[in-house]
Every structure is written in C-alpha cells, then in structure tokens.
Design an enzyme around this catalytic site. Structure first.
Site, PDB file in Angstrom:
ATOM      1  N   THR A  45       0.899  -1.121  -0.224  1.00  0.00           N
ATOM      2  CA  THR A  45      -0.122   0.298   0.262  1.00  0.00           C
ATOM      3  C   THR A  45       0.721   1.717  -0.133  1.00  0.00           C
ATOM      4  O   THR A  45       2.360   1.600   0.152  1.00  0.00           O
ATOM      5  CB  THR A  45      -0.215  -0.459   0.942  1.00  0.00           C
ATOM      6  OG1 THR A  45      -0.485   0.071   2.607  1.00  0.00           O
ATOM      7  CG2 THR A  45      -1.519  -0.928   0.942  1.00  0.00           C
ATOM      8  N   GLY A  47       1.517   4.403   1.630  1.00  0.00           N
ATOM      9  CA  GLY A  47       1.991   5.013   2.584  1.00  0.00           C
ATOM     10  C   GLY A  47       3.156   3.979   3.620  1.00  0.00           C
ATOM     11  O   GLY A  47       3.966   4.745   4.131  1.00  0.00           O
ATOM     12  N   CYS A  48       2.429   2.616   3.667  1.00  0.00           N
ATOM     13  CA  CYS A  48       3.306   1.212   3.778  1.00  0.00           C
ATOM     14  C   CYS A  48       4.625   1.314   3.382  1.00  0.00           C
ATOM     15  O   CYS A  48       5.952   1.583   3.448  1.00  0.00           O
ATOM     16  CB  CYS A  48       2.799   0.072   3.589  1.00  0.00           C
ATOM     17  SG  CYS A  48       0.776   0.316   4.975  1.00  0.00           S
ATOM     18  N   SER A  49       4.596   1.407   1.696  1.00  0.00           N
ATOM     19  CA  SER A  49       5.513   1.338   0.801  1.00  0.00           C
ATOM     20  C   SER A  49       6.670   2.262   0.646  1.00  0.00           C
ATOM     21  O   SER A  49       7.457   2.285   1.304  1.00  0.00           O
ATOM     22  CB  SER A  49       4.953   0.538   0.203  1.00  0.00           C
ATOM     23  OG  SER A  49       5.140  -0.914  -0.219  1.00  0.00           O
ATOM     24  N   LEU A  53       7.603   1.350   5.874  1.00  0.00           N
ATOM     25  CA  LEU A  53       8.852  -0.294   5.903  1.00  0.00           C
ATOM     26  C   LEU A  53       9.923   1.070   5.657  1.00  0.00           C
ATOM     27  O   LEU A  53      11.550   0.585   6.270  1.00  0.00           O
ATOM     28  CB  LEU A  53       8.165  -0.724   4.650  1.00  0.00           C
ATOM     29  CG  LEU A  53       9.348  -1.990   4.756  1.00  0.00           C
ATOM     30  CD1 LEU A  53       9.517  -2.749   6.036  1.00  0.00           C
ATOM     31  CD2 LEU A  53       8.668  -2.814   3.627  1.00  0.00           C
TER      32      LEU A  53
END
Length: 158
Positions: A45, A47-49, A53
C-alpha cells in the site's frame, strides 16, 4: 477486548514468515530479547511502501546498535504477499516480515481497523518496543492509518 498497553505481556500468537509452513510464535520470538515491532495496514500500500517500511530500513543499523535484537513488520496479509513485499525492499537479515493472515495477533492486541477498500479487517498502524516479552513503548496512530507517531524515528527506546 482491551487494547494492549505498556507493561502488558505480548500474547502468544503464531505469525508466518515466508510461507504457511513457517510459523513463528511472537511471544517466543520476543523472549529474552529487545524487539521493535511495527504494523501496517497492508503490504504494497502507498503509505506503507513509500514511508513506513522504508523508515525502518533506513534506521535498522541505528536501532540494532542501540540494543534492538529484532525488528519485526506485521501486516494482515498472506505470508507469500508479505514475503514478496519484503523481497522488493531487500529486508532479509534486517527486518523480519511476519504475516498475520487471519488477524489473530492484531485481534489479540486489539489493534484492528475495518478498511473495506483494503479487504476489510486490517491492522492499525503502530509501533512498539518489547523487552523480554513485555511492551515498553506503544505508538498507535490516532486515526489507525496515518504516519505521525509510528515511524522509526519516533521511537523513544525507553
């Protein structure tokens, strides 16, 4: 259920690394160690990528030199998707990518959020520091998905 908080013991729940055959009990993993665990709503996703992370990848050396034994990323995804996401970011040997496919861990710590566009029940975005199985620090995003307090540079490492 009551949301996990500082001074609580991490629950004994199996997560999965790389495949359904490789169960990792999170309480066992945290026993006798200092662990940073952060959770994201979903692999791949935006924001996560783009932010979450990568913040832990960038701070990995600094975290480990400050006494952190393991860095763990959890998401409510199947283990193959979570492993592929980790492979894309070259996390092997840096960050343990542990999948929570049925949200069992996320439910046990009462940090779930319903995000129908992402498939329904997911994990809220948060970070925690665990020492010998006890939560020492917990940073839960106020809206469950934002990026204000759960990034690597926000850890206090009490």
């Amino acid at each position: 259920m009551v949301q996990i908080k500082a001074r609580d013991k991490i629950p004994s729940v199996d997560l999965f690394e790389d495949s359904p055959a490789n169960k990792i009990n999170i309480a066992d993993l945290c026993a006798g160690k200092k662990v940073v665990l952060f959770a994201v709503p979903g692999a791949f996703t935006p924001g996560c990528s783009k932010t979450h992370l990568p913040s832990y990848i960038q701070k990995e050396s600094e975290l480990k030199s400050s006494g952190i034994n393991e860095i763990v990323c959890v998401s409510v995804n199947d283990p193959f998707v979570h492993a592929a996401w980790g492979n894309q970011f070259n996390t092997k040997g840096k960050i343990r990518m542990l999948a929570d496919p049925n949200a069992n861990f996320s439910k046990a710590v009462d940090l779930t959020i319903d995000l129908p566009p992402l498939g329904g029940l997911r994990s809220k975005r948060y970070s925690m520091v665990i020492e010998n199985g006890i939560v020492k620090e917990l940073n839960v995003e106020p809206d469950g998905t934002g990026l204000s307090c759960s990034l690597a540079d926000k850890l206090k490492l009490k």
